[in-house]
Every structure is written in C-alpha cells, then in structure tokens.
Design a protein around this motif. Structure first.
Motif, PDB file in Angstrom:
ATOM      1  N   THR A   2      35.021  94.851  65.563  1.00 28.35           N
ATOM      2  CA  THR A   2      34.647  93.449  65.448  1.00 28.35           C
ATOM      3  C   THR A   2      34.895  92.746  66.778  1.00 28.35           C
ATOM      4  O   THR A   2      35.789  93.125  67.544  1.00 28.35           O
ATOM      5  N   ASP A   3      34.093  91.743  67.032  1.00 34.81           N
ATOM      6  CA  ASP A   3      34.165  91.001  68.280  1.00 34.81           C
ATOM      7  C   ASP A   3      33.958  89.531  67.957  1.00 34.81           C
ATOM      8  O   ASP A   3      32.922  89.156  67.405  1.00 34.81           O
ATOM      9  N   GLY A   4      34.967  88.725  68.230  1.00 36.64           N
ATOM     10  CA  GLY A   4      34.875  87.302  67.930  1.00 36.64           C
ATOM     11  C   GLY A   4      35.787  86.504  68.834  1.00 36.64           C
ATOM     12  O   GLY A   4      36.111  86.924  69.943  1.00 36.64           O
ATOM     13  N   PHE A  64      41.734  94.498  60.503  1.00 36.64           N
ATOM     14  CA  PHE A  64      42.861  94.593  61.418  1.00 36.64           C
ATOM     15  C   PHE A  64      42.570  93.734  62.642  1.00 36.64           C
ATOM     16  O   PHE A  64      41.449  93.703  63.138  1.00 36.64           O
ATOM     17  N   GLY A  65      43.602  93.060  63.132  1.00 35.61           N
ATOM     18  CA  GLY A  65      43.461  92.232  64.328  1.00 35.61           C
ATOM     19  C   GLY A  65      44.779  92.162  65.059  1.00 35.61           C
ATOM     20  O   GLY A  65      45.798  92.701  64.600  1.00 35.61           O
ATOM     21  N   ASP A  70      52.977  90.291  69.167  1.00 37.39           N
ATOM     22  CA  ASP A  70      52.904  91.183  70.327  1.00 37.39           C
ATOM     23  C   ASP A  70      51.480  91.629  70.682  1.00 37.39           C
ATOM     24  O   ASP A  70      51.291  92.408  71.612  1.00 37.39           O
ATOM     25  N   GLY A  71      50.476  91.155  69.951  1.00 37.67           N
ATOM     26  CA  GLY A  71      49.094  91.508  70.269  1.00 37.67           C
ATOM     27  C   GLY A  71      48.651  92.873  69.779  1.00 37.67           C
ATOM     28  O   GLY A  71      47.484  93.229  69.920  1.00 37.67           O
ATOM     29  N   LYS A  72      49.571  93.672  69.206  1.00 39.15           N
ATOM     30  CA  LYS A  72      49.207  94.990  68.686  1.00 39.15           C
ATOM     31  C   LYS A  72      48.427  94.824  67.384  1.00 39.15           C
ATOM     32  O   LYS A  72      48.613  93.865  66.650  1.00 39.15           O
ATOM     33  N   MET A  73      47.548  95.791  67.094  1.00 36.19           N
ATOM     34  CA  MET A  73      46.740  95.730  65.872  1.00 36.19           C
ATOM     35  C   MET A  73      47.627  95.779  64.631  1.00 36.19           C
ATOM     36  O   MET A  73      48.539  96.593  64.539  1.00 36.19           O
ATOM     37  N   LYS A 115      39.207  91.030  69.650  1.00 36.97           N
ATOM     38  CA  LYS A 115      38.609  92.247  69.114  1.00 36.97           C
ATOM     39  C   LYS A 115      39.447  92.718  67.931  1.00 36.97           C
ATOM     40  O   LYS A 115      40.649  92.495  67.875  1.00 36.97           O
ATOM     41  N   GLY A 116      38.777  93.359  66.982  1.00 42.77           N
ATOM     42  CA  GLY A 116      39.475  93.870  65.824  1.00 42.77           C
ATOM     43  C   GLY A 116      38.772  95.086  65.253  1.00 42.77           C
ATOM     44  O   GLY A 116      37.820  95.612  65.836  1.00 42.77           O
TER      45      GLY A 116
END
Length: 179
Positions: A129-131, A158-159, A164-167, A140-141
């Motif tokens: 995904t891209d938003g 998942f995003g 921490d920015g991790k999925m 991105k997800g």
C-alpha cells in the motif's frame, strides 16, 4: 467517414484486448476470487494504534462488479467512536499482471493506492500500500486478504508503528456474508 472508421477500429481493438484479458488465466483466477466478494458483508473490526489491546467496532461492506474487470466496495461503520465511510475500486491490471486498487474514506484527505497479487494455494491476496500519514508524509504499508474455506475472509493491514516506524498490525477485519 474517416472519423467513423477510426472509431470502429478503436472499438474493435478494445473489444479484442478485453477478450485477451478475459482469457488470461491469472486475470481469470483473480477476478473469480473478486466475484465471490460481491454482496453485503458484516465486518468485525479490530484496530491497534500502538502496543496494547485493540479497539473494536463493527461495519458493513457492499461490493459490486463493474463489468467483468472491476469490483467497487462501499464501507460504512464506526471507527474509534466516529461514523466512518469508505470507497474502494480494484481489479486486475493486464499490463502489470497485478491487482491494483484505490481507497478513499471519511477519515483521510489522501487516497491510498494498492498493488498486489493472488496466491491460489493459500487463497491470499497480498498488497503493498502507498498513501499518506495524517500529516501528509508518504506512508507505505502491507495488506493481506485471506479467503477462508467457510466463505468468510479476513483483511489484515500493517503500517509503521508510531513509536519506532517498524511495521505493526494496525487493523484486522473479519468479514461474514450478510444474511
């Protein structure tokens, strides 16, 4: 007369290319799965905003086909105590050999784009995904839709974690055909 011949030629090219798409085994497989999603579905939603227990809510999704190539989804429900509506369009892109789609909803001023594939063995559609995040920065997800033997399906999104920015798992929706 020349314009009419050009118009007829364009229509013939479009008709022939649509026949080719309809005969592509990958396109047929993906569209067969999407056609099973036509109808009205009850949705049980779990959302994670970070570590800890999810918030839960319910919704309804109605899907219909536009011709043989596109499925249109309309969703309504409640997200975090707020009325929520969303609209998606997806289908099989013959040129890229991928499922492609877009999603817009009442909680974001930005569209989300999806690109993915279908694995028949696991009955799973997997998407990138891209938003944009709520501040307008690129986000991105990943998303999966698993079709179960009992006719239900589960969408998991998942995003990036706010910490921490991790999925991380952000959303899970269990869909059951409305009776």
């Amino acid at each position: 007369m020349r314009i009419n011949l050009c118009s007829i030629a364009c229509v013939c090219v479009l008709f022939i290319s649509n026949l080719a798409i309809a005969q592509d085994p990958a396109a047929t497989s993906v569209m067969d799965v999407m056609k099973k999603d036509v109808g009205t579905w009850d949705a049980k939603i779990k959302m994670w905003m970070g570590p800890g227990e999810p918030t839960e809510s319910v919704g309804t999704e109605t899907n219909k086909m536009i011709g043989d190539f596109w499925i249109v989804s309309d969703f309504s429900g409640d997200m975090m105590g707020t009325p929520f509506t969303g609209h998606g369009v997806s289908g099989y892109d013959e040129k890229t050999k991928k499922i492609t789609g877009t999603w817009v909803d009442s909680m974001s001023p930005f569209p989300m784009k999806m690109t993915g594939s279908y694995d028949a063995a696991s009955k799973t559609c997997s998407y990138d995904t891209d938003g944009m995040d709520p501040t307008g920065n690129p986000m991105k997800g990943k998303m999966t839709v698993v079709h179960k033997a009992d006719g239900t399906h589960v969408m998991t999104m998942f995003g990036p974690s706010p910490e921490d920015g991790k999925m991380m798992k952000q959303m899970e929706i269990h869909y059951t055909k409305h009776k």
